[in-house]
Design a protein around this motif. Structure first.
Motif, short mmCIF file in Angstrom:
data_model
loop_
_atom_site.label_atom_id
_atom_site.label_comp_id
_atom_site.label_asym_id
_atom_site.label_seq_id
_atom_site.Cartn_x
_atom_site.Cartn_y
_atom_site.Cartn_z
N VAL A 2 0.85 -1.19 0.00
CA VAL A 2 0.00 0.00 0.00
C VAL A 2 0.88 1.24 0.00
O VAL A 2 1.83 1.33 0.79
N TYR A 3 0.59 2.17 -0.90
CA TYR A 3 1.30 3.45 -0.97
C TYR A 3 0.42 4.48 -0.26
O TYR A 3 -0.65 4.85 -0.75
N VAL A 4 0.86 4.94 0.91
CA VAL A 4 0.11 5.89 1.72
C VAL A 4 0.42 7.31 1.27
O VAL A 4 1.55 7.80 1.44
N ILE A 5 -0.59 7.99 0.69
CA ILE A 5 -0.41 9.35 0.17
C ILE A 5 -1.52 10.22 0.75
O ILE A 5 -2.41 10.71 0.05
N THR A 6 -1.48 10.37 2.06
CA THR A 6 -2.49 11.13 2.79
C THR A 6 -1.79 12.25 3.57
O THR A 6 -0.56 12.32 3.60
N PRO A 7 -2.54 13.17 4.21
CA PRO A 7 -1.89 14.21 5.01
C PRO A 7 -0.94 13.63 6.06
O PRO A 7 -1.17 12.54 6.62
N ASN A 8 0.13 14.36 6.34
CA ASN A 8 1.24 13.88 7.16
C ASN A 8 0.81 13.25 8.48
O ASN A 8 1.34 12.21 8.89
N ALA A 9 -0.12 13.90 9.18
CA ALA A 9 -0.50 13.45 10.52
C ALA A 9 -1.23 12.11 10.50
O ALA A 9 -1.36 11.47 11.55
N LEU A 10 -1.70 11.68 9.34
CA LEU A 10 -2.42 10.42 9.23
C LEU A 10 -1.48 9.24 8.97
O LEU A 10 -1.89 8.08 9.13
N HIS A 11 -0.26 9.52 8.55
CA HIS A 11 0.66 8.45 8.15
C HIS A 11 0.89 7.42 9.24
O HIS A 11 0.89 6.21 8.98
N HIS A 12 1.12 7.89 10.46
CA HIS A 12 1.49 7.01 11.56
C HIS A 12 0.49 5.88 11.74
O HIS A 12 0.85 4.69 11.67
N ASP A 13 -0.76 6.22 11.99
CA ASP A 13 -1.76 5.18 12.25
C ASP A 13 -2.02 4.33 11.02
O ASP A 13 -2.19 3.10 11.12
N GLN A 14 -2.05 4.96 9.84
CA GLN A 14 -2.36 4.21 8.62
C GLN A 14 -1.26 3.23 8.27
O GLN A 14 -1.53 2.08 7.88
N VAL A 15 -0.01 3.65 8.40
CA VAL A 15 1.11 2.75 8.10
C VAL A 15 1.11 1.57 9.07
O VAL A 15 1.32 0.41 8.66
N ILE A 16 0.88 1.82 10.33
CA ILE A 16 0.87 0.74 11.31
C ILE A 16 -0.27 -0.23 11.02
O ILE A 16 -0.11 -1.47 11.12
N ARG A 17 -1.42 0.27 10.63
CA ARG A 17 -2.55 -0.60 10.29
C ARG A 17 -2.22 -1.45 9.06
O ARG A 17 -2.55 -2.65 9.01
N VAL A 18 -1.59 -0.85 8.06
CA VAL A 18 -1.21 -1.62 6.87
C VAL A 18 -0.22 -2.72 7.25
O VAL A 18 -0.32 -3.86 6.79
N ALA A 19 0.76 -2.36 8.09
CA ALA A 19 1.76 -3.35 8.52
C ALA A 19 1.09 -4.51 9.26
O ALA A 19 1.41 -5.68 9.01
N LYS A 20 0.16 -4.19 10.14
CA LYS A 20 -0.54 -5.24 10.89
C LYS A 20 -1.36 -6.13 9.97
O LYS A 20 -1.63 -7.29 10.30
N ALA A 21 -1.74 -5.57 8.81
CA ALA A 21 -2.47 -6.37 7.83
C ALA A 21 -1.54 -7.23 6.99
O ALA A 21 -1.99 -7.97 6.10
#
Length: 370
Positions: free
Chosen positions: A109-128
């Motif tokens: 997954v390529y996360v291209i969202t506002p900076n403050a959202l990266h942390h939670d979204q990246v961790i969720r992708v990793a857990k998936a």
């Protein structure tokens, strides 16, 4: 109205050479022959301006393919489904995208969202259980960045950061010259990154979403560039902030910051990041025996440069096409890029950004341990 996307808007043509693509010495050779090797199947999270640019560029990629989307806007999902022939089962929103863990057709997954959202979204992708490519800055501070790195290691997935310039031919030629000693002992780097930003209501001007101002958006190019151009990690930083329009640039949203970096070999860097000065996109590197300059240095193209030996004539590339093919080779084949693009690389930039903001507040030299 101006934005970073306007500032970097010129999408460039195909390239001719590239260092890392497997079994090929040139892009012409690579793209002119059938490719039957592994392909990285990518879902893009965040279907805004830059997500669109990446998607378009990926249509020319051979080792990376757009297969899924994640968005909070149903109409965008429908548009992308139609345009890129994305099946319904590969479409997710921000609430349910954890379910990608059950989708064997998505590798990353390529996360291209506002900076403050990266942390939670990246961790969720990793857990998936999926590999992650995250736009820069990787997070809004080093603490968050470390948690992202740790989460991806724990999940045994790769975390890469969207440092497209790390694969750009003019940039890599200067890195090669420096490594070969053609510039001699490096003594000074200058990095200028800035433009006049427009719409004050955009998320980049929102501290809660952006994590800051110009430094988080455009200044990171000068920070990162200083490191791969000098070829060392800085050991101290000083910084000063200038704010001429406090109505537009609210508390916590930096307008202009100048900062200086010191390196263990004795080189120093003088850099500037601004949301209120146009015509800034220049890198200058000098040593005892020569110099190198890029101007423009980090725009979408064409990148132009010269050295003490004359003009640089490296190929013009579509940065995102090259980036995605190279990142596919890193993830699928363990390729080692000349300039790193992993989470640890992104974390180092975040540590410097933290120190720059600290130096602005303290007025003192801040030591760095990267």
């Amino acid at each position: 109205m101006h934005s970073r996307r306007d500032f970097l808007q010129k999408l460039t043509a195909s390239a001719i050479t590239l260092p890392f693509l497997p079994k090929a010495t040139s892009l012409d050779e690579f793209y002119s022959k059938p490719y039957d090797g592994p392909v990285l199947r990518v879902a893009i999270m965040g279907l805004g301006g830059y997500g669109t640019r990446v998607a378009e560029a990926m249509q020319s990629s051979k080792m990376a393919k757009l297969v899924g989307v994640i968005s909070g806007t149903p109409s965008k999902i429908k548009d992308w489904q139609s345009k890129y022939k994305i099946p319904e089962k590969n479409c997710y929103n921000y609430e349910n995208f954890d379910q990608i863990k059950n989708n064997a057709d998505i590798d990353a997954v390529y996360v291209i969202t506002p900076n403050a959202l990266h942390h939670d979204q990246v961790i969720r992708v990793a857990k998936a259980g999926k590999h992650v490519i995250c736009e820069k800055p990787m997070a809004i501070n080093a603490k968050e960045g470390q948690e992202m790195v740790d989460a991806c290691k724990k999940a045994n997935v790769k975390l890469l950061v969207g440092y497209r310039m790390h694969f750009e031919p003019h940039t890599l030629e200067i890195v090669r010259m420096r490594k070969a000693g053609e510039l001699g002992k490096i003594t000074f780097f200058q990095g200028l990154s800035g433009f006049k930003i427009g719409d004050p209501s955009q998320w980049r001007m929102n501290k809660q979403l952006a994590g800051g101002g110009s430094m988080m958006d455009i200044g990171i190019y000068a920070i990162n560039g200083s490191r791969y151009m000098v070829g060392e990690e800085p050991i101290w930083v000083t910084a000063q902030e200038t704010k001429t329009d406090p109505q537009k640039f609210k508390e916590g949203v930096d307008e202009t910051i100048t900062f200086q970096l010191g390196f263990p070999g004795g080189a120093v860097a003088s850099c500037l990041s601004s949301y209120n000065i146009n015509n800034l996109d220049r890198f200058f590197l000098t040593g005892d025996n020569g110099f190198a300059e890029l101007f423009p240095a980090t725009g979408y193209g064409p990148i132009k440069g010269r050295t003490h030996k004359g003009e640089l004539n490296q190929p013009i590339v579509t940065h995102q096409t090259v980036q995605m093919d190279e990142m596919a080779a890193i993830i699928l084949q363990g390729k080692q890029p000349i300039v790193p693009v992993d989470g640890e690389e992104g974390l180092k930039d975040l540590k410097i950004i933290d120190a720059i903001y600290a130096a602005v507040k303290s007025g003192k030299k801040e030591n760095l341990k990267l």
